[in-house]
Design an enzyme around this catalytic site. Structure first.
Site, PDB file in Angstrom:
ATOM      1  N   HIS A  55      -2.546   6.881   3.313  1.00  0.00           N
ATOM      2  CA  HIS A  55      -1.109   7.077   3.498  1.00  0.00           C
ATOM      3  C   HIS A  55      -0.677   8.359   2.781  1.00  0.00           C
ATOM      4  O   HIS A  55      -1.176   8.667   1.697  1.00  0.00           O
ATOM      5  CB  HIS A  55      -0.326   5.914   2.880  1.00  0.00           C
ATOM      6  CG  HIS A  55      -0.436   4.620   3.618  1.00  0.00           C
ATOM      7  ND1 HIS A  55      -1.056   4.482   4.838  1.00  0.00           N
ATOM      8  CD2 HIS A  55       0.045   3.375   3.299  1.00  0.00           C
ATOM      9  CE1 HIS A  55      -0.963   3.218   5.233  1.00  0.00           C
ATOM     10  NE2 HIS A  55      -0.318   2.531   4.319  1.00  0.00           N
ATOM     11  N   CYS A  70       0.811  -1.222   0.000  1.00  0.00           N
ATOM     12  CA  CYS A  70       0.000   0.000   0.000  1.00  0.00           C
ATOM     13  C   CYS A  70       0.847   1.277   0.000  1.00  0.00           C
ATOM     14  O   CYS A  70       0.440   2.294  -0.564  1.00  0.00           O
ATOM     15  CB  CYS A  70      -0.966   0.009   1.189  1.00  0.00           C
ATOM     16  SG  CYS A  70      -0.218  -0.294   2.790  1.00  0.00           S
TER      17      CYS A  70
END
Lengths: 354, 354
Positions: B257, B133
């Site tokens: 993120h 990710c």
């Protein structure tokens, strides 16, 4: 000043976020001061604050307030320092200023005692500047590594605490946290933005968020904070051509700034030697054993004096570069402590001069 | 497969954090699938979940569960994928795996459709890997810039969300937030550590903190997450010698993120051209007007599909380098969405092959 007398210290901005920490620091360090005078805005005058176990009444900022003061610390906004530090200096005090007003003035030294204490002696304007908290959070460690390896480049990303924006920053984060705690917020675009309401001194919500902005907008998209890290690092280290790039980001931490640092040097480096240098550098603590969960985090560093360094790695592509993660309490070493240390350097000089 | 039939999809790990997002994504994208079969551990079998507006009963993971499946997505831990993706492939399905089990296998392509969709066609093991990710949160933007300027180096610092550690990460942060909200914690060393009790999947408190660690310890002090960013970026971009350095840090954000990226190129860059390239790149949105408070933050990006890019600056010391701040929803583009996009690439291939 007579050799028998201890110097008189004035703390200007005694009631602010940094000033409050300053009173605690002055109460815990070796007592080099005679009188300590507390000065603040007329609004705060008359309040009684404790320093060195003694209640002192805060007096209003005025020219007369600096009468007989040897060293005057300023923990106030830029514009207040810009006006009043020269007045304090004209009254004979050495002004130690924690604002951004004079840091890049070529006639004002920018001092971190562990790195360039000598610079404090040459102060044509009677003013010494204390660096920005973000620069201060890493510069003691960088100075130690520079002395051995010769620094050529810094690329840093910051994780800056709310208190870097003063008490309003702390208050805003605390209030936002009460609004997001116990919720399911943080999963849909803008849900936190709508829930927290007031952003306080920040340009976006800080709870359950990170905000890639600190300070004001400067040329070419840089923030003032990012340029401070660049310009102040160069001045403190005496390296006017040092390559420095910073991206400054606010995180939902109350106090203690962290920085991820990519540092490049003239010479090859090893992690072992970096550990030795940092481990023996004054004001630096190495916490670097990830196998045991040891690395610095703001929650452990807050309230302590040193610069904490961990996650030391040699770059896999470059034997002349180190990666480090550095934490420093932005209200202590990042502000009040360094100011106190500079003031003590001056006090020692004044006392020695007699 | 007959040309008339739409391919059958299996979602393995349908009840996890990524699986849950996946069902939402499958319900909102163009419907290329015939049957959608939901598979999970025997513990979750029998639960009924909604996808495409229809309730489907979750069945237990078994060899028979892959009977007649054309594409099987795996959103499960590494060891489950390592065992079961080859079984699905042996049963004739193309396995699209979101774990770390096969990413660096030279016989398994690592695919981001906007960057290297072509790689999905060559899959000797019948398995395609979905990147980590953190890598995914920036790689679409980096791929677009690379195509124009020729990437030579990435130095990245991450601001990674709790959900990167799955549902236990989310639950831990939420619980810690209820314990620190309304308190005066975060001002004394260890006060948050003592108050929050359980760290869940993290090695230190995450509320009112940042934690410079993600993953497991690898050689020379690197974390597995940092090496994934390095190795996966190289593989996806087809640049085996790309210089890549990452420092991975967990922040108290639920989902999305962020990365501060220093990207160096073969050629000189300009912010204007970078804006043009990123603005026209599929899957990228530019949000870069700090004068108006416009830059990406996790709180605004969460729940959206694109990679958001802001704070684009040309390095002051290097006309061949850009600084950027990038945000991507780690459960969507960082996991479920990219997996769905890969599966759709395969579905189109199977349907065309008839």
């Amino acid at each position: 000043m007579s050799a028998a007398r201890k110097p008189t210290l004035a703390v200007v901005g005694a009631t602010g976020a940094v000033g409050t920490v300053m009173l605690g620091i002055l109460s815990s360090r070796e007592d080099v001061w005679g009188e300590i005078r507390l000065i603040a805005s007329p609004r705060s005058a008359g309040r009684r604050l404790v320093v060195r176990g003694e209640e002192i009444e805060v007096i209003a900022l005025s020219e007369e307030a600096f009468e007989g003061v040897d060293v005057a610390m300023f923990d106030v906004p830029d514009e207040v320092s810009a006006q009043w530090a020269p007045i304090a200096a004209a009254k004979g005090a050495v002004a130690v200023d924690n604002s951004g007003a004079f840091r890049m003035d070529p006639d004002v030294p920018l001092v971190v005692p562990e790195v360039n204490a000598h610079a404090a002696r040459v102060r044509p304007r009677g003013i010494i500047s204390n660096p920005n908290c973000t620069t201060l959070s890493m510069i003691v460690a960088m100075g130690a590594l520079h002395a051995e390896f010769g620094l050529t480049e810094l690329i840093v990303s910051s994780y800056q605490a709310a208190s870097g924006a003063g008490q309003p920053g702390i208050d805003t984060l605390r209030e936002q946290l009460t609004k997001v705690a116990g919720s399911n917020l943080g999963t849909q675009p803008g849900d936190v933005r709508r829930a927290v309401g007031d952003f306080g001194p920040f340009p976006a919500p800080l709870a359950l968020n990170v905000v890639p902005w600190a300070g004001s907008l400067k040329e070419d998209g840089w923030s003032s904070e990012e340029l401070k890290v660049r310009n102040e690092s160069r001045k403190i280290l005496g390296l006017p051509d040092l390559r420095v790039t910073a991206t400054c980001v606010r995180v939902p931490v109350i106090t203690t700034h962290s920085l991820a640092v990519h540092a490049r040097f003239e010479n090859e480096v090893t992690v072992e030697r970096a550990h030795e240098i940092l481990g023996s550098a004054p004001g630096v603590v190495v916490s670097d054993n990830p196998a045991e969960g040891e690395f610095p985090t703001p929650a452990d560093v807050v309230g302590t004096d040193p610069t904490w360094v961990g996650r030391v790695r040699r770059s896999l592509d470059d034997p002349q570069a180190l990666e480090l993660f550095v934490c420093g309490d932005n209200l202590r070493k990042g502000a009040a402590l360094n100011t106190a240390q500079i003031a003590e350097v001056v006090a020692a000089e004044l006392t020695a001069a007699g």
